[in-house]
Scaffold this active site. Sequence first.
Site, PDB file in Angstrom:
ATOM      1  N   HIS A 266       3.441 -27.355 -82.175  1.00  0.00           N
ATOM      2  CA  HIS A 266       2.594 -27.232 -80.971  1.00  0.00           C
ATOM      3  C   HIS A 266       3.395 -26.501 -79.883  1.00  0.00           C
ATOM      4  O   HIS A 266       3.840 -25.400 -80.127  1.00  0.00           O
ATOM      5  CB  HIS A 266       2.140 -28.647 -80.574  1.00  0.00           C
ATOM      6  N   HIS A 305      -3.012 -20.668 -86.351  1.00  0.00           N
ATOM      7  CA  HIS A 305      -3.675 -21.533 -85.352  1.00  0.00           C
ATOM      8  C   HIS A 305      -4.799 -22.289 -86.045  1.00  0.00           C
ATOM      9  O   HIS A 305      -5.460 -21.754 -86.921  1.00  0.00           O
ATOM     10  CB  HIS A 305      -4.260 -20.679 -84.219  1.00  0.00           C
ATOM     11  N   ASP A 361       2.405 -18.659 -78.581  1.00  0.00           N
ATOM     12  CA  ASP A 361       3.856 -18.915 -78.530  1.00  0.00           C
ATOM     13  C   ASP A 361       4.696 -17.775 -79.083  1.00  0.00           C
ATOM     14  O   ASP A 361       5.919 -17.818 -78.973  1.00  0.00           O
ATOM     15  CB  ASP A 361       4.161 -20.202 -79.314  1.00  0.00           C
TER      16      ASP A 361
HETATM   17  C1  SDX Z   1      -0.139 -24.134 -80.060  1.00  0.00           C
HETATM   18  O1  SDX Z   1      -4.449 -26.333 -80.930  1.00  0.00           O
HETATM   19  C2  SDX Z   1      -4.140 -25.547 -79.968  1.00  0.00           C
HETATM   20  O2  SDX Z   1      -5.006 -25.068 -79.268  1.00  0.00           O
HETATM   21  C3  SDX Z   1      -2.665 -25.315 -79.773  1.00  0.00           C
HETATM   22  C4  SDX Z   1      -2.282 -24.296 -78.723  1.00  0.00           C
HETATM   23  C5  SDX Z   1      -2.661 -24.723 -77.318  1.00  0.00           C
HETATM   24  O3  SDX Z   1      -2.809 -23.851 -76.464  1.00  0.00           O
HETATM   25  O4  SDX Z   1      -2.669 -25.978 -77.079  1.00  0.00           O
HETATM   26  O5  SDX Z   1      -2.897 -23.043 -79.023  1.00  0.00           O
HETATM   27  C6  SDX Z   1      -0.765 -24.082 -78.703  1.00  0.00           C
HETATM   28  O6  SDX Z   1       0.283 -25.181 -80.481  1.00  0.00           O
HETATM   29  C7  SDX Z   1      -0.127 -22.876 -80.894  1.00  0.00           C
HETATM   30  C8  SDX Z   1       0.464 -23.109 -82.316  1.00  0.00           C
HETATM   31  C9  SDX Z   1       1.983 -23.122 -82.208  1.00  0.00           C
HETATM   32  N1  SDX Z   1       2.578 -23.465 -83.503  1.00  0.00           N
HETATM   33  C10 SDX Z   1       3.186 -22.592 -84.293  1.00  0.00           C
HETATM   34  O7  SDX Z   1       3.266 -21.388 -84.036  1.00  0.00           O
HETATM   35  C11 SDX Z   1       3.844 -23.199 -85.528  1.00  0.00           C
HETATM   36  C12 SDX Z   1       3.523 -22.349 -86.757  1.00  0.00           C
HETATM   37  N2  SDX Z   1       2.100 -22.457 -87.052  1.00  0.00           N
HETATM   38  C13 SDX Z   1       1.688 -23.528 -87.861  1.00  0.00           C
HETATM   39  O8  SDX Z   1       2.513 -24.466 -88.382  1.00  0.00           O
HETATM   40  C14 SDX Z   1       0.183 -23.686 -88.071  1.00  0.00           C
HETATM   41  O9  SDX Z   1      -0.375 -22.429 -88.126  1.00  0.00           O
HETATM   42  C15 SDX Z   1      -0.527 -24.559 -87.047  1.00  0.00           C
HETATM   43  C16 SDX Z   1       0.161 -25.863 -86.897  1.00  0.00           C
HETATM   44  C17 SDX Z   1      -0.573 -23.859 -85.720  1.00  0.00           C
HETATM   45  C18 SDX Z   1      -1.943 -24.762 -87.535  1.00  0.00           C
HETATM   46  O10 SDX Z   1      -1.850 -25.433 -88.731  1.00  0.00           O
HETATM   47  P1  SDX Z   1      -3.148 -25.909 -89.561  1.00  0.00           P
HETATM   48  O11 SDX Z   1      -4.391 -25.454 -88.902  1.00  0.00           O
HETATM   49  O12 SDX Z   1      -3.001 -27.371 -89.850  1.00  0.00           O
HETATM   50  O13 SDX Z   1      -3.049 -25.065 -90.890  1.00  0.00           O
HETATM   51  P2  SDX Z   1      -2.288 -25.505 -92.201  1.00  0.00           P
HETATM   52  O14 SDX Z   1      -0.951 -26.082 -91.872  1.00  0.00           O
HETATM   53  O15 SDX Z   1      -3.238 -26.333 -93.011  1.00  0.00           O
HETATM   54  O16 SDX Z   1      -2.046 -24.081 -92.928  1.00  0.00           O
HETATM   55  C19 SDX Z   1      -3.089 -23.458 -93.682  1.00  0.00           C
HETATM   56  C20 SDX Z   1      -2.348 -22.508 -94.635  1.00  0.00           C
HETATM   57  C21 SDX Z   1      -1.244 -23.195 -95.434  1.00  0.00           C
HETATM   58  O17 SDX Z   1      -1.041 -22.421 -96.601  1.00  0.00           O
HETATM   59  P3  SDX Z   1      -1.673 -22.957 -98.013  1.00  0.00           P
HETATM   60  O18 SDX Z   1      -1.293 -24.429 -98.134  1.00  0.00           O
HETATM   61  O19 SDX Z   1      -3.167 -22.740 -97.853  1.00  0.00           O
HETATM   62  O20 SDX Z   1      -1.025 -22.095 -99.060  1.00  0.00           O
HETATM   63  O21 SDX Z   1      -1.693 -21.480 -93.855  1.00  0.00           O
HETATM   64  C22 SDX Z   1      -0.279 -21.623 -94.033  1.00  0.00           C
HETATM   65  C23 SDX Z   1      -0.014 -23.003 -94.586  1.00  0.00           C
HETATM   66  O22 SDX Z   1       1.188 -23.028 -95.330  1.00  0.00           O
HETATM   67  N3  SDX Z   1       0.312 -21.435 -92.707  1.00  0.00           N
HETATM   68  C24 SDX Z   1       1.428 -20.768 -92.481  1.00  0.00           C
HETATM   69  C25 SDX Z   1       1.602 -20.811 -91.100  1.00  0.00           C
HETATM   70  N4  SDX Z   1       0.608 -21.506 -90.529  1.00  0.00           N
HETATM   71  C26 SDX Z   1      -0.189 -21.900 -91.540  1.00  0.00           C
HETATM   72  N5  SDX Z   1       2.289 -20.137 -93.330  1.00  0.00           N
HETATM   73  C27 SDX Z   1       3.352 -19.539 -92.744  1.00  0.00           C
HETATM   74  N6  SDX Z   1       3.588 -19.530 -91.399  1.00  0.00           N
HETATM   75  C28 SDX Z   1       2.747 -20.158 -90.558  1.00  0.00           C
HETATM   76  N7  SDX Z   1       2.969 -20.124 -89.245  1.00  0.00           N
END
Ligand code: SDX
Length: 432
Positions: A266, A305, A361
């Site tokens: 997050h 996201h 971010d």
């Molecule tokens: C913020 O919610 C909000 O509005 C948040 C925010 C706000 O203003 O409050 O926008 C701020 O928190 C932005 C997000 C910051 N976080 C990151 O940048 C961390 C990296 N991103 C993630 O870990 C992920 O994308 C999330 C946590 C942001 C979202 O995760 P989800 O929706 O639970 O998705 P998921 O973990 O189920 O992933 C779906 C697929 C998976 O692959 P498969 O299992 O289908 O093979 O996508 C992949 C994940 O492995 N994946 C990624 C990835 N994010 C998802 N693979 C590599 N790198 C990534 N960043």
Amino acid sequence: MGDTLSIKDKRTGRDYEVPIQAETIKAVDLRKIRVKPDDFGLMTYDPGFMNTASCRSSITFIDGDKGILLHRGYPIDQLAEHYSHLEVAYLIVCGELPDERQHRQWRGAIMAETEIPDATNRVIQSFPESDQSMGMLVSAIAALSTCYADAGKVDDPETRRRQMIRLIAKIPTLAAYIYRHQSGRPIVHPSDRSYAGNFLNMMFAGTKPNYEVHPDLEQALDVLFVLHADHEQNCSTSVMRCIGSSRPDPYLAAAGAVGALAGPLHGGANEAVLEMLEAIGSTKRIPEYIERVKKGDFRLMGFGHRVYKNYDPRARIIKRMADQVFKVTGTNPLLDIALELEQIALQDDYFKSRKLYPNVDFYSGLIYQAMGFPASMFPVLFAIGRMAGWVAQWEELIKDPEQKIARPRQIYEGPATRDVPAKAKAEASERA
Ligand code: SDX
């Protein structure tokens, strides 16, 4: 036909009609679907709330497929271009953009509350030397709860608004005092400047000879606060609402929200992006890094996201702002790695098939670092902007007649009822 969902339970052959309202069904309407009359009835199971609306809200609208973000109907790019953070905070809290008189009053009320109680500053000064800035911020905000005896009167509109103003006003001061403590410098008290200018002065005054707040950096930071102000039911806002649902004072709810924001998935992602870019070290090493992400060794921080399956509109604005900041601070060498990383990732099927784009971010940390903030302060800067959204969402919850204390259920997979071993029973009867 009507707006209903027809459900046939093949376990019993019974048919049910469940009303559809606002593209949702009420989970509680599923409880009537049961096999035996004394069954609990059906529940929904939704780990991580992938498909669950927790509330009704009029504050922020996001269209994740189109990359649209509106605050009270206004597009984020227009707000970021034409309004200050305090004006957008007023919009988010009060529902409309302020006119000149309202803006003057609102700004005056907030800037009059920027100082923090001595007791809270003593809590900050008591922290051990560490760069755990978010842990310090959680504690400092919770400490404010001990300073305002009336803060628990959450149903009184005036008292409620006073605490909301205090939280927006004081979080920059808490952040600056934490930084000054960490860097072993005396605090610099709030002064009569803009919201962002006052914060920069409290942070950096005296850190270099003849330090003055640079107007371009002041303006860029204010835009960054606008871009972080609210984002509907994200993790930390959901925590603010969840804690708020048992009706403690808003300082305790905000302390919890800061804790949720600190996580690297997050608000902690902006700090993790910088660590990632530094670990990659050069554009030549990007392909090898991308391969390891695709293997699942780690995540591409700042990408992906839960809601945006398109470019995060905030990331687009931040990327544009980078040039304005770097004209003053000198460019950040990590920018080239970030730009190249984005280009490669956006063409790679692993990311395209999962609709992974840069989020808010991905670029923000590069700007913060160029401005002189240490990485441990990046999530703190996110919290400063987001405080307006947290308190607005909290107040919406408090006023919402449909809301009740948050208390989800579970799918129990533990042992069925069983007796304790005879030995334990014998010992217990000896004790009796
Ligand atoms: C913020 O919610 C909000 O509005 C948040 C925010 C706000 O203003 O409050 O926008 C701020 O928190 C932005 C997000 C910051 N976080 C990151 O940048 C961390 C990296 N991103 C993630 O870990 C992920 O994308 C999330 C946590 C942001 C979202 O995760 P989800 O929706 O639970 O998705 P998921 O973990 O189920 O992933 C779906 C697929 C998976 O692959 P498969 O299992 O289908 O093979 O996508 C992949 C994940 O492995 N994946 C990624 C990835 N994010 C998802 N693979 C590599 N790198 C990534 N960043």
